[in-house]
Motif scaffolding. Sequence first.
Motif, PDB file in Angstrom:
ATOM      1  N   SER A 162       7.347 -11.907 -28.823  1.00 39.84           N
ATOM      2  CA  SER A 162       8.130 -13.518 -29.807  1.00 39.84           C
ATOM      3  C   SER A 162       8.213 -13.970 -28.407  1.00 39.84           C
ATOM      4  N   SER A 163       7.392 -14.524 -27.786  1.00 38.03           N
ATOM      5  CA  SER A 163       7.698 -15.242 -26.341  1.00 38.03           C
ATOM      6  C   SER A 163       6.309 -16.541 -26.727  1.00 38.03           C
TER       7      SER A 163
ATOM      8  N   ASP B  76      11.229 -16.546 -24.521  1.00 37.54           N
ATOM      9  CA  ASP B  76      11.121 -15.672 -24.837  1.00 37.54           C
ATOM     10  C   ASP B  76      12.726 -14.894 -25.733  1.00 37.54           C
ATOM     11  N   ASP B  77      12.934 -14.799 -26.900  1.00 42.10           N
ATOM     12  CA  ASP B  77      14.248 -15.306 -27.068  1.00 42.10           C
ATOM     13  C   ASP B  77      14.577 -13.837 -27.517  1.00 42.10           C
ATOM     14  N   TYR B  78      14.486 -12.842 -26.383  1.00 38.47           N
ATOM     15  CA  TYR B  78      15.156 -11.377 -26.636  1.00 38.47           C
ATOM     16  C   TYR B  78      16.395 -11.518 -26.122  1.00 38.47           C
ATOM     17  N   ALA B  79      17.070 -13.148 -25.525  1.00 39.34           N
ATOM     18  CA  ALA B  79      18.667 -13.039 -25.287  1.00 39.34           C
ATOM     19  C   ALA B  79      19.246 -14.917 -26.103  1.00 39.34           C
TER      20      ALA B  79
ATOM     21  N   ILE C 100      20.940  -9.796 -27.102  1.00 41.07           N
ATOM     22  CA  ILE C 100      22.256  -9.613 -25.541  1.00 41.07           C
ATOM     23  C   ILE C 100      22.317 -11.445 -25.645  1.00 41.07           C
ATOM     24  N   ASN C 101      23.847 -11.781 -25.309  1.00 41.08           N
ATOM     25  CA  ASN C 101      24.478 -13.002 -25.090  1.00 41.08           C
ATOM     26  C   ASN C 101      24.661 -13.424 -24.012  1.00 41.08           C
ATOM     27  N   LEU C 102      24.344 -14.425 -23.375  1.00 40.39           N
ATOM     28  CA  LEU C 102      24.394 -14.191 -22.019  1.00 40.39           C
ATOM     29  C   LEU C 102      25.426 -16.101 -22.305  1.00 40.39           C
TER      30      LEU C 102
ATOM     31  N   GLN D 201      27.603 -14.670 -17.733  1.00 42.14           N
ATOM     32  CA  GLN D 201      28.190 -14.092 -18.168  1.00 42.14           C
ATOM     33  C   GLN D 201      27.581 -13.558 -19.051  1.00 42.14           C
ATOM     34  N   VAL D 202      28.075 -11.576 -19.166  1.00 41.11           N
ATOM     35  CA  VAL D 202      28.043 -10.759 -20.138  1.00 41.11           C
ATOM     36  C   VAL D 202      28.436 -10.639 -21.130  1.00 41.11           C
ATOM     37  N   ILE D 203      28.058 -11.057 -22.495  1.00 41.07           N
ATOM     38  CA  ILE D 203      29.188 -10.469 -23.330  1.00 41.07           C
ATOM     39  C   ILE D 203      28.490  -9.437 -24.511  1.00 41.07           C
ATOM     40  N   ARG D 204      29.686  -8.590 -25.296  1.00 38.29           N
ATOM     41  CA  ARG D 204      28.568  -8.299 -26.152  1.00 38.29           C
ATOM     42  C   ARG D 204      27.755  -8.565 -27.137  1.00 38.29           C
ATOM     43  N   LYS D 205      27.019  -7.067 -27.564  1.00 34.56           N
ATOM     44  CA  LYS D 205      26.334  -7.327 -28.912  1.00 34.56           C
ATOM     45  C   LYS D 205      27.144  -7.781 -30.266  1.00 34.56           C
TER      46      LYS D 205
END
Length: 129
Positions: free
Chosen positions: A39-40, A67-70, A84-86, A102-106
Amino acid sequence: MSEALDDCGAGKATVMKRRRTYLSRESMSTIAIRLQGGSSENYHFGSQSEGTTTPGLVSDIDVLSSDDYANFMICWRDWKAGIINLLMLNDDITPPQQYLLQVIRKETPEPITSLCLDICVRKDSGQLL
């Protein structure tokens, strides 16, 4: 000036041809990635794609792969469920062109607090980066 640029291989026609070539390369690489299930997207930039180099300079080819993985969030309202949210953070000691992530919950728009990945570190404030 135009004659000098034409003589060294950096005339308008050459510049436009190089730009079209690199736009085509972007499209072809993105299509190839999609055909393989990815998807990139790839973007070419710099002197090669801008046509601002001359033959013999051996200029490199600059490629940015997206890439749209995050989901990279500037603010909390940018949060998206299921991926994944950052959250992009910048503080007094971070250079202006860099961000801490910062790592944020899915599942919910809340920060992850337990150290679950080897690539994460905990800031003095407790934030997981």
